[in-house]
Design an enzyme around this catalytic site. Structure first.
Site, PDB file in Angstrom:
ATOM      1  N   HIS A  84      -5.788 -15.554   3.762  1.00  0.00           N
ATOM      2  CA  HIS A  84      -5.004 -14.680   4.257  1.00  0.00           C
ATOM      3  C   HIS A  84      -3.320 -15.288   4.868  1.00  0.00           C
ATOM      4  CE1 HIS A  84      -3.852 -10.303   4.140  1.00  0.00           C
ATOM      5  NE2 HIS A  84      -5.206 -10.446   4.895  1.00  0.00           N
ATOM      6  N   ASP A 110      -9.907  -8.805 -16.120  1.00  0.00           N
ATOM      7  CA  ASP A 110     -10.942  -8.789 -18.031  1.00  0.00           C
ATOM      8  C   ASP A 110     -10.896 -10.493 -18.397  1.00  0.00           C
ATOM      9  OD1 ASP A 110     -11.454  -8.352 -20.475  1.00  0.00           O
ATOM     10  OD2 ASP A 110     -10.959  -7.437 -20.992  1.00  0.00           O
TER      11      ASP A 110
END
Length: 438
Positions: free
Chosen positions: A151, A372
């Site tokens: 992060h 995808d």
């Protein structure tokens, strides 16, 4: 139940710049840990379904443009975090689970889920690695891609940009992504001298918080749940109101938390919100900015005003809080953090919320279902673990809840049953509330 069959380091497939990358104050004060997320994919009959070789080749390509993620987190001479862009690579492992996808239940966040599906970041050899992945194959043919991205270097927007760029290269066979990252962090430098124009109490007021205890150390004291809102239920929630989904569901969650905790009307309650600064800055920060551009704000009300007065009372407070985050407010926050740059207690994630408050994170606008890799989009994406008690993530519904939303909630166990009951019961009551006010 799960066996790691391969572990390796994937490096960029071309020479990349070698230098130290300065981190902005929004990076330095972000939670200093790896965000654990995962994607689930259903088999599509392809014998090469989620080919490890295809994924690793595409990963080595995308790391050329996203080269800071192949570096290591280090400290400069003053102890400030920065990235050593040394192309040492990202961690990639492969695992096989002796169960089906259904064996994991509803995939609500938990320490067990994180331990099994997200690569471990413990130990000195892995803690400085910025990006780690685990590809898990299930007996049913399904696949999970577990991600741990630090992060201090990425927020949710930039982490998703990386994952989607990786999947684009794997799917299309291209050498580079169509949307390269924006790497210049100096656009978020503090002004000289720092000029703080606002209170920024979410960062400065220690009395708003309590001592942080990691959820995996709380045992049975905290529970998590995934609460779904169908398209029809969402329409009921917004019935007769010109509201965004974020505002409607955010107020509903805030109200539900107060009722479930049985707070008195005289108590004060605060809802914390996370906002993206990219489009709020002048000039705007590119959406492809690779780094942290998120900040925290909040709204507060008396409990009685929130739960007993019209729904719009809570909405107005959230609107006021979010609208205050303009360019000057953000620059002021960056300057404030510059003044407190040596105070690690100000780091977000280092303190917990009080039991009268709630934290709402919105992923509604994020492209969480676009990864995808060539075998179809994920049917589920989520966090593997939560950070606080009294926290929720709002996400668009997947294929099985088209037009709806999900709220992933972490709440104190003693009140979770009541939270669920009120959450759904009140969805139906909002229609009559609107009709009664007409």
């Amino acid at each position: 139940m799960l066996e790691i069959t391969e572990s390796c380091i994937v490096v960029p497939n071309e020479e990349t710049p070698k230098h130290r990358l300065w981190l902005s104050n929004l990076d330095v004060f972000a939670p200093r840990d790896h965000a654990p997320t995962f994607y689930l994919y259903k088999p599509n009959g392809d014998p090469n379904f989620f080919s490890v070789d295809t994924l690793k080749k595409a990963l080595s390509k995308v790391l050329v443009t996203f080269y800071p993620l192949a570096g290591r987190l280090v400290l400069d001479g003053d102890g400030r975090p920065e990235v050593d862009c040394n192309a040492e690579g990202v961690f990639f492992s492969v695992a096989r689970a002796a169960c089906t996808v259904e064996g994991f239940g509803d995939f609500r966040p938990s320490p067990v889920l994180r331990q099994l599906l997200i690569p471990s970041v413990t130990g000195p050899e892995r803690s400085s690695i910025l990006t780690l992945f685990q590809l898990t194959y299930f007996e049913c043919g399904g696949v999970c891609l577990g991600c741990a991205m630090h992060h201090s270097v990425t927020d949710g927007v930039s982490a998703l940009h990386f994952i989607n760029a990786w999947s684009e290269i794997a799917r299309c066979g291209s050498a580079i992504t169509s949307v390269p990252p924006f790497l210049d962090r100096t656009v978020l430098r503090a002004r000289s001298p720092p000029t703080v124009m606002f209170d920024h109490i979410e960062y400065t007021c220690d009395q708003l918080y309590c001592k942080y205890v990691p959820l995996d150390e709380m045992g049975q004291a905290c529970q998590t749940a995934i609460l779904t809102i169908s398209k029809d239920q969402l329409n009921k929630l917004k019935h007769g109101r010109n509201l965004s989904t974020f505002k409607a569901v955010g107020v509903h969650l805030w109200r539900t938390a107060c009722k479930a905790r049985e707070l008195t009307d005289e108590q004060d309650t605060r809802v914390y919100l996370t906002a993206d600064a990219r489009a709020r800055l002048k000039p705007v920060l590119p959406m492809a900015y690779l780094g942290n551009a998120i900040l925290r704000t909040s709204a507060h009300l008396r409990v009685g005003d929130l739960v007993s007065k019209p729904f719009e009372s809570g909405v107005a407070k959230i609107v006021e809080a979010v609208n205050s985050l303009d360019d000057e407010h953000i620059r002021s926050l960056v300057d404030l953090l510059e003044i407190h740059k040596s105070n690690k207690e100000k780091v977000l994630g280092s303190r917990a919320l009080k039991m009268v408050d709630f934290h709402v994170n919105s992923w509604l606008s994020l492209p969480i279902y676009e990864a995808d890799f060539g075998w179809g989009k994920p049917w589920f994406m989520g966090r593997a673990s939560m950070r606080y008690v009294g926290q929720a993530y709002m996400m668009r519904g997947g294929a099985e809840n088209s037009g709806g939303v999900s709220a992933v909630v972490a709440f104190e166990s003693k009140n979770m049953v009541r939270f669920k009951e009120i959450f759904y019961k009140d969805l139906d009551s909002y229609v009559s509330e609107v009709q009664g006010s007409v």
